[in-house]
Design an enzyme around this catalytic site. Structure first.
Site, PDB file in Angstrom:
ATOM      1  N   ARG A 153      -5.778   6.062  -7.401  1.00 27.50           N
ATOM      2  CA  ARG A 153      -5.536   7.505  -7.395  1.00 27.50           C
ATOM      3  C   ARG A 153      -5.463   8.059  -8.815  1.00 27.50           C
ATOM      4  NH1 ARG A 153      -0.202   7.818  -4.003  1.00 27.50           N
ATOM      5  NH2 ARG A 153      -0.499  10.073  -4.266  1.00 27.50           N
ATOM      6  N   LEU A 212       0.863  -1.167   0.000  1.00 29.61           N
ATOM      7  CA  LEU A 212       0.000   0.000   0.000  1.00 29.61           C
ATOM      8  C   LEU A 212       0.905   1.224   0.000  1.00 29.61           C
ATOM      9  CD1 LEU A 212      -2.714  -0.894   2.698  1.00 29.61           C
ATOM     10  CD2 LEU A 212      -2.944  -1.025   0.211  1.00 29.61           C
ATOM     11  N   ASP A 213       0.462   2.306  -0.627  1.00 28.64           N
ATOM     12  CA  ASP A 213       1.223   3.549  -0.585  1.00 28.64           C
ATOM     13  C   ASP A 213       1.411   3.990   0.864  1.00 28.64           C
ATOM     14  OD1 ASP A 213       1.142   3.543  -3.329  1.00 28.64           O
ATOM     15  OD2 ASP A 213      -0.519   4.975  -3.465  1.00 28.64           O
ATOM     16  N   ARG A 214       2.430   4.784   1.092  1.00 30.38           N
ATOM     17  CA  ARG A 214       2.732   5.246   2.457  1.00 30.38           C
ATOM     18  C   ARG A 214       1.498   5.834   3.148  1.00 30.38           C
ATOM     19  NH1 ARG A 214       6.325  10.458   2.837  1.00 30.38           N
ATOM     20  NH2 ARG A 214       4.320  11.251   2.058  1.00 30.38           N
ATOM     21  N   THR A 221      -1.698   5.493   2.319  1.00 32.86           N
ATOM     22  CA  THR A 221      -2.922   4.695   2.244  1.00 32.86           C
ATOM     23  C   THR A 221      -2.965   3.773   3.450  1.00 32.86           C
ATOM     24  OG1 THR A 221      -2.886   4.725  -0.174  1.00 32.86           O
ATOM     25  CG2 THR A 221      -4.231   3.033   0.878  1.00 32.86           C
TER      26      THR A 221
END
Length: 312
Positions: free
Chosen positions: A237, A136-138, A140
């Protein structure tokens, strides 16, 4: 050493060699690709070409990726919200702001550091990503599963590769989404200028599909459920921004006006649930993660603003 064999199709022909490889499933950056090219590790029919070579339909490109150097990640006692734990796998609700694995510039404070402290050594093909099968993105938050055994790592990896994992995200987006549902089918690749960004207008792109369902509308924003059928970098996104509905708080893919809610200091995206076939017996396992307090506060703010609005 990992060898990847890529075949140029009609849809991807005409790109530079370095751009083509960077946009492929090899999963490395364009600068890393150039280093491999310079080192003779990218070949076509046994011959080394320059990074600017224009690839042609039918060419088979062989890419040899050397093993990653050990990162020597140190165990750290960091808070974790554990949703499930058994002898085979772990499910957590990742906190917003937590990076998943160590990388240059961030060797501590990551999820991997926390996993090593709590569970000790975990299986992995790369020293920096023990137990990690997806990311997961930082900023998220939400559900992640981590493998505790080599067999589980392979089993889960095959599920993600085969796209049988069912993922559901919650996002608050800018603008009022008028339709109840929509399917965004737009290939994603590296942005042609800003290499840290992804884009639906990239020359070399891979198929990407996201299904959107409206859950709640506010004055100028919408709460949606996003179900990605593919797993491209920044997919949700990028797709929402391309449709004119960037996620609230997304300073990368949104406009400056998307960063204006005091309740949240990150993009409002949360991995709400994840369904997999359990590596032990194949039974469906569904893990759900509650919203983090900042998204709860954001929704409360939006609902209060909507309720105060005069009736139309």
């Amino acid at each position: 050493m990992r060898r990847h064999v890529l075949t140029v199709t009609a849809a991807t022909a005409g790109a530079r060699l370095d751009a083509f490889v960077a946009a492929s499933e090899v999963g490395i950056s364009r600068s890393q690709v150039r280093q491999l090219i310079d080192g003779g590790r990218v070949t076509i029919a046994g011959r080394v070409w320059k990074a600017g070579h224009v690839v042609r339909v039918g060419e088979r490109i062989e890419v040899d990726v050397p093993p990653a150097a050990p990162t020597n990640a140190e165990p750290e006692e960091l808070p974790l919200t554990v949703l499930h734990e058994d002898a085979t796998l772990i499910a957590i609700n990742k906190a917003p702001g937590m990076v998943v694995h160590p990388a240059p510039g961030r060797w501590s404070g990551t999820l991997v550091n926390a996993l090593l402290h709590r569970w000790g050594p975990l299986p992995g093909h790369e020293a920096s990503r023990p137990g990690i099968v997806h990311r997961l993105d930082r900023d998220t938050s939400g559900v992640m599963v981590i493998a505790r055994t080599a067999a589980a790592l392979e089993h889960l990896g095959r599920q993600f590769a085969a796209r049988t994992v069912v993922k559901r995200y919650l996002a608050v987006v800018r603008g009022v989404v008028r339709t109840e549902t929509m399917t965004i089918d737009a290939p994603i690749g590296r942005h042609t200028v800003e290499r840290k960004k992804m884009s639906t207008r990239a020359r070399v792109a891979r198929a990407a599909v996201t299904r959107i369902r409206v859950l709640e509308r506010f004055a100028g924003t919408t709460l949606v459920e996003a179900a990605p059928e593919t797993g491209r970098t920044h997919q949700i996104r990028v797709h929402l921004a391309a449709r004119g509905h960037p996620i609230v708080g997304d300073a990368v893919y949104g406009r400056p006006s998307t960063v204006e809610h005091a309740a949240i200091a990150r993009h409002a995206l949360h991995a709400a649930s994840l369904a997999i076939a359990h590596p032990d017996d194949g039974a469906t396992a569904v893990f759900r993660a509650e919203l983090w307090p900042d998204m709860v506060a954001l929704l409360a703010e939006l609902r209060a603003g909507r309720d105060r609005s005069p009736a139309r």
